[in-house]
Design a protein around this motif. Sequence first.
Motif, short mmCIF file in Angstrom:
data_model
loop_
_atom_site.label_atom_id
_atom_site.label_comp_id
_atom_site.label_asym_id
_atom_site.label_seq_id
_atom_site.Cartn_x
_atom_site.Cartn_y
_atom_site.Cartn_z
N SER A 98 0.82 -1.22 0.00
CA SER A 98 0.00 0.00 0.00
C SER A 98 0.85 1.27 0.00
O SER A 98 0.35 2.36 0.16
CB SER A 98 -0.90 -0.01 1.24
N LYS A 99 2.17 1.07 -0.19
CA LYS A 99 3.06 2.25 -0.05
C LYS A 99 2.89 3.26 -1.18
O LYS A 99 3.33 4.39 -1.05
CB LYS A 99 4.52 1.79 -0.03
N ASN A 130 -0.09 4.14 -3.17
CA ASN A 130 -1.48 4.27 -3.64
C ASN A 130 -1.70 5.63 -4.28
O ASN A 130 -2.48 6.45 -3.81
CB ASN A 130 -2.45 4.09 -2.46
#
Lengths: 93, 410
Positions: B406-407, B409
Amino acid sequence: MAVIVRIPTPLRRLSNGEEKVEVPEGSLESIIDSLEQSFSGIKGRLCDDRGELRTFVNIYIDGEDVRFLEGINTQVKSGAEISIVPAVAGGKN
Amino acid sequence: MTYVKSLVCRGCFEEYPIEPLNVCEMCFGPLEITYDYESISKNISRESISAGPFSVWRYDAFLPVSRENAVDIGTGFTPLTKAENLGSRLGLNNLYIKNDSVNPTFSFKDRPVTVTATKALEFGFDVLACVSTGNLMGSVAAHGAKAGMKTIVFFPENLEQSKQVSASIYGPIMVAVDGNYDQVNRLGSELADNRNWAFVNINMRPFYAEGSKTLGYEVAEQLGWKSPDNCIVPAASGELFTKIWKGLKEFSDVGLIEEPHTRMFLAQAAGCSPIVSASKSGDKVVNPVVPETLAKSLAIGNPASGPFALETILETDGGAVATPEEEIVTGIELLAETEGIFTETAGGVVVSSLKKLAESGEIDPDDVTVIFITGNGLKTQEVVTGGVNLVKTGPSFSEFENSIGSKANF
């Protein structure tokens, strides 16, 4: 043995060109007085009217700034070396 | 041509002819160059300066050497950029960065050294030397190379590796001294007495110091011939700080700008802040300290121009800030994240000091405030490399998707 004083360029005109002179041991004040006896005028270059070291004069005894010792009252033993260094150049241990 | 008159003692005002001389014989005070300002104001105008080269040499009327024989590697006229992002982070509406980290050897030191190398050649020296906290030796080595002079540089052996490499590439004799800067400086001053070398910051110091004034001139010109309301300047010896102010005053004296009402703020790191301490306690002299700071380029415990820096603070109703050691790197990061400028530790000190001044309300939000970023971050990489944050991945699309998680998005 005596105390060795290294004379910096700006004062060599007063010391007749001598780079190193020997003086008897004692307080820094007495050493400056004996320099004055040999080289008239030198005390006025190092000390102000109250006899304190001038703002731009640094004096080191064996590399130690006398402002971190006892200033003009610091006792200097035979064999020690005194350097007089303009503050522009800075320098401390 | 130059407009130089003489050398004058800053302590007792004794006058000397122009020689490689830095100390007054009468009181040991430092010597400074004086000029014929009347002739300068008759002959120099905004137009004549603007028509000059895009370098420090456009201001040569205010320097002790003229541009014709300059040892010039392209120093000066560095960007003055409006710092909208950093400004809005700190609540300042008119914040500017004088980015002197993009000089030829990546620090402001090229300014004093281009002047000194030129004068040293004129005096007939063939060796250029210095004592350095890092940036200066790179600049001396580079200018020596350009001038065809031999170079020898002295520095404390604990200096950052990157700074050693950035000097060594130009081929000087590199002397690593087992001691701190102040001890190296003392060695240098005794050597300057006994060798026929042009020590840029010792026997050539009056000429060297003049180069730093160009930072003041440039900022005034780049602001549209106006002086800023506030300057925030890093201090080691304190010379740069006093010379930026001198530059602004000279411009006003010859009628190029109105009288400056600039407040001069001096920034040091807490681990070596003798000038800040003296300023806070109202002293007129600076008591030496033993430096213990991450900001090695500012690690001068016995600052040669300390008393004059104190005078400048008083004269300009300025101030002095000591940045806590742990805020040096955060200052570097803040500048990089907001303005895309990677500065060295001295710049981190300046940015953190600015933050403090902004938060305390010392600086008015609408004031024109200039911070001086004097050195490049690539030369002190050691202090930030611990913080490299990597995403490791294989070369396929799915491996990347798995690694990035999720780094990213966005």
